[in-house]
Scaffold this motif. Structure first.
Motif, short mmCIF file in Angstrom:
data_model
loop_
_atom_site.label_atom_id
_atom_site.label_comp_id
_atom_site.label_asym_id
_atom_site.label_seq_id
_atom_site.Cartn_x
_atom_site.Cartn_y
_atom_site.Cartn_z
N ALA A 381 0.82 -1.21 0.00
CA ALA A 381 0.00 0.00 0.00
C ALA A 381 0.85 1.26 0.00
CB ALA A 381 -0.94 0.00 1.21
N VAL A 382 1.82 1.34 0.91
CA VAL A 382 2.64 2.55 1.04
C VAL A 382 4.11 2.18 1.12
CG1 VAL A 382 0.82 3.85 2.19
CG2 VAL A 382 2.44 2.54 3.55
N TRP A 383 4.95 3.17 0.77
CA TRP A 383 6.39 3.03 0.89
C TRP A 383 6.86 3.69 2.18
CZ3 TRP A 383 9.55 0.20 -2.16
CH2 TRP A 383 9.08 -0.17 -3.43
N THR A 384 7.78 3.05 2.86
CA THR A 384 8.45 3.65 4.00
C THR A 384 9.95 3.62 3.73
OG1 THR A 384 8.48 1.53 5.16
CG2 THR A 384 6.70 3.06 5.69
N ARG A 385 10.65 4.55 4.34
CA ARG A 385 12.08 4.71 4.07
C ARG A 385 12.87 4.68 5.37
NH1 ARG A 385 14.32 9.80 0.58
NH2 ARG A 385 16.49 9.12 0.28
N ARG A 386 13.94 3.91 5.38
CA ARG A 386 14.84 3.86 6.53
C ARG A 386 16.27 4.00 6.04
NH1 ARG A 386 12.29 2.34 11.16
NH2 ARG A 386 10.25 1.41 10.94
N ARG A 387 17.13 4.39 6.97
CA ARG A 387 18.55 4.48 6.65
C ARG A 387 19.32 3.75 7.75
NH1 ARG A 387 18.70 9.40 5.54
NH2 ARG A 387 18.73 9.31 3.27
N PRO A 388 19.60 2.45 7.56
CA PRO A 388 20.26 1.67 8.62
C PRO A 388 21.63 2.18 9.00
CG PRO A 388 19.29 0.23 6.95
CD PRO A 388 19.24 1.63 6.40
N GLY A 389 22.38 2.73 8.03
CA GLY A 389 23.73 3.21 8.30
C GLY A 389 24.04 4.44 7.48
N GLU A 390 25.33 4.75 7.37
CA GLU A 390 25.75 5.95 6.66
C GLU A 390 26.17 5.68 5.22
OE1 GLU A 390 25.39 8.87 7.86
OE2 GLU A 390 24.82 8.26 9.88
N GLY A 391 26.73 4.49 4.95
CA GLY A 391 27.26 4.19 3.63
C GLY A 391 26.22 3.71 2.65
N ALA A 392 26.63 3.64 1.37
CA ALA A 392 25.74 3.16 0.31
C ALA A 392 25.39 1.69 0.53
CB ALA A 392 26.41 3.34 -1.04
N LEU A 393 24.18 1.32 0.14
CA LEU A 393 23.74 -0.07 0.19
C LEU A 393 23.68 -0.61 -1.24
CD1 LEU A 393 20.85 0.16 2.82
CD2 LEU A 393 23.21 -0.61 3.17
N SER A 394 24.23 -1.82 -1.42
CA SER A 394 24.33 -2.39 -2.76
C SER A 394 23.48 -3.63 -2.97
CB SER A 394 25.80 -2.75 -3.07
OG SER A 394 26.61 -1.61 -2.99
N ALA A 395 23.07 -4.29 -1.88
CA ALA A 395 22.38 -5.57 -2.03
C ALA A 395 21.40 -5.79 -0.90
CB ALA A 395 23.40 -6.71 -2.05
N VAL A 396 20.34 -6.55 -1.20
CA VAL A 396 19.33 -6.88 -0.19
C VAL A 396 18.79 -8.27 -0.51
CG1 VAL A 396 17.46 -5.77 -1.50
CG2 VAL A 396 17.23 -6.09 0.97
N ALA A 397 18.44 -9.02 0.54
CA ALA A 397 17.92 -10.37 0.35
C ALA A 397 16.91 -10.69 1.43
CB ALA A 397 19.06 -11.39 0.38
N LEU A 398 15.92 -11.50 1.07
CA LEU A 398 14.89 -11.95 2.00
C LEU A 398 14.91 -13.47 2.08
CD1 LEU A 398 11.84 -9.69 1.03
CD2 LEU A 398 13.03 -9.70 3.23
N GLY A 399 14.77 -13.99 3.31
CA GLY A 399 14.58 -15.41 3.52
C GLY A 399 13.19 -15.65 4.06
N ASP A 400 12.93 -16.87 4.51
CA ASP A 400 11.61 -17.19 5.04
C ASP A 400 11.27 -16.33 6.25
OD1 ASP A 400 11.27 -19.08 3.09
OD2 ASP A 400 11.98 -20.75 4.33
N GLU A 401 12.25 -16.13 7.14
CA GLU A 401 12.00 -15.35 8.35
C GLU A 401 13.09 -14.32 8.59
OE1 GLU A 401 11.57 -18.06 11.55
OE2 GLU A 401 9.73 -18.97 10.79
N ALA A 402 13.83 -13.96 7.56
CA ALA A 402 14.97 -13.07 7.76
C ALA A 402 15.09 -12.07 6.63
CB ALA A 402 16.27 -13.88 7.87
N GLY A 403 15.76 -10.95 6.92
CA GLY A 403 16.06 -9.95 5.92
C GLY A 403 17.46 -9.41 6.16
N PHE A 404 18.23 -9.23 5.08
CA PHE A 404 19.60 -8.74 5.19
C PHE A 404 19.86 -7.73 4.09
CE2 PHE A 404 19.68 -12.87 7.20
CZ PHE A 404 20.53 -12.70 8.29
N THR A 405 20.72 -6.76 4.39
CA THR A 405 21.20 -5.84 3.38
C THR A 405 22.68 -5.60 3.62
OG1 THR A 405 20.88 -3.67 2.35
CG2 THR A 405 20.56 -3.80 4.72
N ALA A 406 23.42 -5.29 2.55
CA ALA A 406 24.87 -5.14 2.65
C ALA A 406 25.32 -3.97 1.79
CB ALA A 406 25.59 -6.42 2.23
N GLY A 407 26.53 -3.44 2.13
CA GLY A 407 27.01 -2.30 1.37
C GLY A 407 28.46 -1.96 1.64
N ASP A 408 28.77 -0.68 1.58
CA ASP A 408 30.15 -0.21 1.66
C ASP A 408 30.78 -0.51 3.02
OD1 ASP A 408 29.76 0.73 -0.85
OD2 ASP A 408 29.91 2.87 -0.35
N GLY A 409 32.10 -0.71 2.98
CA GLY A 409 32.86 -0.89 4.21
C GLY A 409 32.58 -2.17 4.96
#
Length: 453
Positions: A381-409
């Motif tokens: 329905a709607v978009w929400t925006r978060r910023r987990p850290g300071e650096g750029a994020l390059s990848a994101v993945a979802l599992g059955d009960e998990a979510g991960f994102t990765a990026g610089d540094g």
């Protein structure tokens, strides 16, 4: 204070007030000090001086009328002491009032009860939580907000998140790999994983060890591979990259399908649906185009190239099932496909002001990463925006009960109870891909870096 012209009873009433005054306290202190000094020196004249210091002030103040100006230490109405009868009358009235109150409702009024309750409530509302968990008010004060139309708090990770998670989360381990070429994408397949990268390298892990499955790409021209995906049963993987290269890898056998429909532009990503032998392929490129086709009997039947958006580079594509899929581009656009790629609907994201880098999706949500460190979530329905850290994020993945994102540094963030928390990794190298498998989570990046959990 009592009037100085009063008789003997007036003096005693006056003295009761005087005994509560600062002058009395000072004279008593002087009496004690001089008496101790007389005892120490043995000089009896100091004893007389001590008595005079204590006795003379009240007599002088009473006779001269200066006693009216002596401040009382206790905040008490002197008129009660001056006129015992009037004071007793007020006391009797108070008792009569209390008795009347008792008879009228059967309850006793307890002065100070309401004030005590109010003070206790105030103290509780302003108490400090020493357990380390901030109150809702504290969290709102610390949260940064961004103007993206959602008024969504931006979560920021810090070292305290990492320290708090170390005791409960499995450790991330850096893996020795047989290459120093940068790895750009990874996919979980069966009980292992595949990673692809610069120079056409393809790495495979069937257990704990990573080995080289392909050293220079499907055409042996060392074209960089940018995307990899696998069939639903994990039996086959496809990878694509620069100069239109495209390869199929199954049971240790490579088949070259490069330059489909004579397209030699760079494929930015690839998505695969269905089981091995009857899979469907989806390729996206830097010109904002989508090419999809069906595999069978060793060949791929391709359909016409389509352009979902304005022509901006499509950075990532993912499918939830055979029909439902999503893709994102570098012009802050996300498109939904509900018919296997036959049609497209733009579903966001307004005022993102960032280039999208990767996308992941499930039946209930879509996640998109951006080069400014933002992480966008769509709940249907709607978009929400978060910023987990300071650096750029390059990848994101979802599992059955998990979510991960990765990026610089070497940054990796895990979603726990709806919040994205920074987790410790043993590397400081930029990570470019991440995948969630049945047995482990794998992230890959520059200089052949692989970390696992």
């Amino acid at each position: 204070m009592a009037d100085s012209s009063a008789g003997g009873s007036g003096f005693f009433a006056y003295y009761r007030q005087y005994a509560r005054s600062g002058v009395h306290a000072a004279s008593a202190a002087a009496l004690t000090a001089i008496g101790l000094w007389a005892s120490f020196t043995g000089n009896r004249s100091f004893i007389l001086l001590a008595i005079a210091v204590y006795v003379l002030p009240p007599i002088f103040l009473y006779l001269t009328g200066e006693g009216e100006k002596v401040p009382s230490v206790v905040n008490e109405d002197a008129s009660t002491d001056d006129d015992p009868d009037r004071g007793n009358a007020r006391t009797d009235e108070a008792h009569d009032s209390d008795d009347s109150h008792d008879r009228s409702d059967g309850q006793v009024d307890r002065p100070g009860t309401d004030a005590t309750a109010e003070r206790r409530t105030t103290d509780e509302s302003t108490s400090v939580d020493t357990s380390g968990t901030a109150s809702a008010t504290d969290r709102n004060d610390d949260e940064e907000r961004i103007d993206d139309g959602t008024d969504e708090p931006v979560s920021k990770s810090d070292d305290s998140d990492r320290d708090g998670d170390e005791s409960t989360e499995p450790d991330w381990t850096e893996i020795d790999t047989p290459t120093d070429r940068s790895l750009l994408d990874v996919v979980a397949a069966r009980e292992g994983a595949y990673a692809v990268g610069e120079g056409g390298v393809v790495l495979v892990c069937d257990g704990d060890e990573w080995t080289v499955a392909l050293d220079d790409g499907p055409t042996a021209n060392a074209n960089t591979l940018r995307g990899v995906d696998g069939t639903d049963d994990g039996e086959t993987i496809w990878f694509a990259g620069d100069s239109g290269v495209l390869g199929r890898y199954a049971d240790g056998t490579l088949t070259d399908h490069s330059a489909p429909e004579d397209q030699t532009s760079t494929w930015e990503d690839v998505a695969v649906t269905g089981e091995s032998g009857g899979e469907r392929l989806y390729l996206v490129n830097g010109s904002g185009e989508l090419l999809h086709g069906s595999y069978g009997e060793g060949t791929v039947s391709w359909e016409d190239i389509e352009k979902p958006g304005s022509g901006s580079s499509i950075s990532s594509i993912r499918f939830v099932d055979d029909d439902l899929g999503y893709l994102c581009d570098t012009n802050q656009s996300v498109y939904e496909m509900t018919d296997g790629g036959e049609s497209f609907e733009r579903i966001g994201v307004e005022d993102a002001n960032a280039a999208f880098t990767d996308i992941a999706a499930s039946a209930t949500e879509t996640l998109v990463t951006a080069d400014d460190g933002s992480l966008f979530r769509h709940d249907g329905a709607v978009w929400t925006r978060r910023r987990p850290g300071e650096g750029a994020l390059s990848a994101v993945a979802l599992g059955d009960e998990a979510g991960f994102t990765a990026g610089d540094g070497g940054a990796v963030y895990e979603r726990t109870n709806g919040d994205w928390k920074s987790v410790e990794t043993p590397v400081a190298i930029d990570l470019r891909g991440i995948a969630v498998g049945d047995e482990k989570v794998v992230a890959v990046g520059a200089e052949g870096t692989i970390v696992e959990r």
